[in-house]
Scaffold this motif. Sequence first.
Motif, mmCIF file in Angstrom:
data_model
loop_
_atom_site.group_PDB
_atom_site.id
_atom_site.type_symbol
_atom_site.label_atom_id
_atom_site.label_comp_id
_atom_site.label_asym_id
_atom_site.label_seq_id
_atom_site.Cartn_x
_atom_site.Cartn_y
_atom_site.Cartn_z
ATOM 1 N N THR A 27 0.799 -1.225 0.000
ATOM 2 C CA THR A 27 0.000 0.000 0.000
ATOM 3 C C THR A 27 0.833 1.277 0.000
ATOM 4 O O THR A 27 0.497 2.250 -0.677
ATOM 5 C CB THR A 27 -0.945 0.002 1.210
ATOM 6 O OG1 THR A 27 -1.842 -1.113 1.097
ATOM 7 C CG2 THR A 27 -1.754 1.283 1.281
ATOM 8 N N LEU A 30 1.735 3.293 -3.157
ATOM 9 C CA LEU A 30 0.732 4.138 -3.819
ATOM 10 C C LEU A 30 1.017 5.625 -3.637
ATOM 11 O O LEU A 30 0.702 6.432 -4.514
ATOM 12 C CB LEU A 30 -0.660 3.814 -3.282
ATOM 13 C CG LEU A 30 -1.190 2.403 -3.558
ATOM 14 C CD1 LEU A 30 -2.527 2.208 -2.852
ATOM 15 C CD2 LEU A 30 -1.330 2.155 -5.044
ATOM 16 N N LEU A 45 -7.986 3.647 -0.342
ATOM 17 C CA LEU A 45 -7.010 2.726 -0.917
ATOM 18 C C LEU A 45 -5.690 2.756 -0.156
ATOM 19 O O LEU A 45 -4.891 1.833 -0.260
ATOM 20 C CB LEU A 45 -6.748 3.075 -2.388
ATOM 21 C CG LEU A 45 -7.891 2.833 -3.359
ATOM 22 C CD1 LEU A 45 -7.524 3.362 -4.740
ATOM 23 C CD2 LEU A 45 -8.230 1.349 -3.434
ATOM 24 N N LYS A 170 -0.620 -7.065 -8.173
ATOM 25 C CA LYS A 170 -1.798 -6.952 -7.314
ATOM 26 C C LYS A 170 -2.999 -7.675 -7.920
ATOM 27 O O LYS A 170 -3.790 -8.307 -7.200
ATOM 28 C CB LYS A 170 -2.135 -5.477 -7.080
ATOM 29 C CG LYS A 170 -1.321 -4.804 -5.997
ATOM 30 C CD LYS A 170 -1.745 -5.287 -4.616
ATOM 31 C CE LYS A 170 -1.065 -4.534 -3.504
ATOM 32 N NZ LYS A 170 -1.557 -4.936 -2.166
ATOM 33 N N ARG A 186 -9.260 -5.841 -1.871
ATOM 34 C CA ARG A 186 -8.388 -4.665 -1.779
ATOM 35 C C ARG A 186 -7.311 -4.710 -2.855
ATOM 36 O O ARG A 186 -7.001 -3.691 -3.484
ATOM 37 C CB ARG A 186 -7.779 -4.623 -0.388
ATOM 38 C CG ARG A 186 -6.886 -3.425 -0.114
ATOM 39 C CD ARG A 186 -6.443 -3.480 1.337
ATOM 40 N NE ARG A 186 -5.507 -2.437 1.630
ATOM 41 C CZ ARG A 186 -5.845 -1.173 1.843
ATOM 42 N NH1 ARG A 186 -7.099 -0.797 1.739
ATOM 43 N NH2 ARG A 186 -4.931 -0.264 2.139
ATOM 44 N N GLN A 190 -6.786 -1.783 -5.728
ATOM 45 C CA GLN A 190 -5.526 -1.074 -5.896
ATOM 46 C C GLN A 190 -4.944 -1.286 -7.287
ATOM 47 O O GLN A 190 -4.394 -0.357 -7.886
ATOM 48 C CB GLN A 190 -4.537 -1.521 -4.823
ATOM 49 C CG GLN A 190 -4.914 -1.065 -3.420
ATOM 50 C CD GLN A 190 -3.911 -1.475 -2.368
ATOM 51 O OE1 GLN A 190 -3.119 -2.396 -2.567
ATOM 52 N NE2 GLN A 190 -3.927 -0.805 -1.227
#
Length: 241
Positions: A27, A30, A45, A170, A186, A190
């Motif tokens: 994460t 990002l 997100l 992902k 999730r 993403q």
Amino acid sequence: MPRIVTSILRVLDQHQLLGRHLLVIGTNALYGYEAKAAAFLARGLLATRDMDVLWDVRPRLRLFAADPIDGSGLIDILKKADRSFDLSGRESFRAVNRSGYMVDLVKPEPKSVFQKEERQMGGGDDLFAAEIKNLQWLVSAPKFSQVVIGDDGFPATLAAPDPRAFAIHKLWLSKQVDREPAKKKRDYSQALAVCRLILQYLPQYPFTPEELRMFPRDVVTDAFRAFKNQDLPPGYGGSSV
């Protein structure tokens, strides 16, 4: 970006580990992609989930060790960012500080079950890297670097996998039958968000066979098939791949 993340990034960069031996995956990557695109992703997100608690607001920084290094162990380096960091257990891949901030050290699993690789960057009581399937895709991907700003206003350099590799990986994760349902959902969200970000704001990252050669062809094909019916911007298509 949370200040604890940028503090850790600066210390890793000072030790010449960032981008060379360590990449940020998951994460927290990002933040770098949206900064590069000069656009914001949905804040949801950027939150994290925890298996034991359905929603966990604590961000989790994942570090990937490409190969063994000499010098200080990772736990000693983390203590320079926050002295309260400590291992969560014996031979653990995770360090936790007094605020509950977690740092996980992961690496690709060896190509053969008979092959043994280093799992500690230092010795003794250092983190013990968890070996995870198919992380070699991210190791082999082009490296991505971007200056990010902490919520305290100070900058740091973020090193992560190429955003295209992030999206494809992902998407693959979201299709794994042994993946927790909440994490699969999730992962998919993403992957789609980064794909949109690239196509709308980062044309310098084309989805071409040459740029995605670190992935098996069927993984790339499956990814484009999954994205095909989604609400993606003009110019998207899997024909070039």
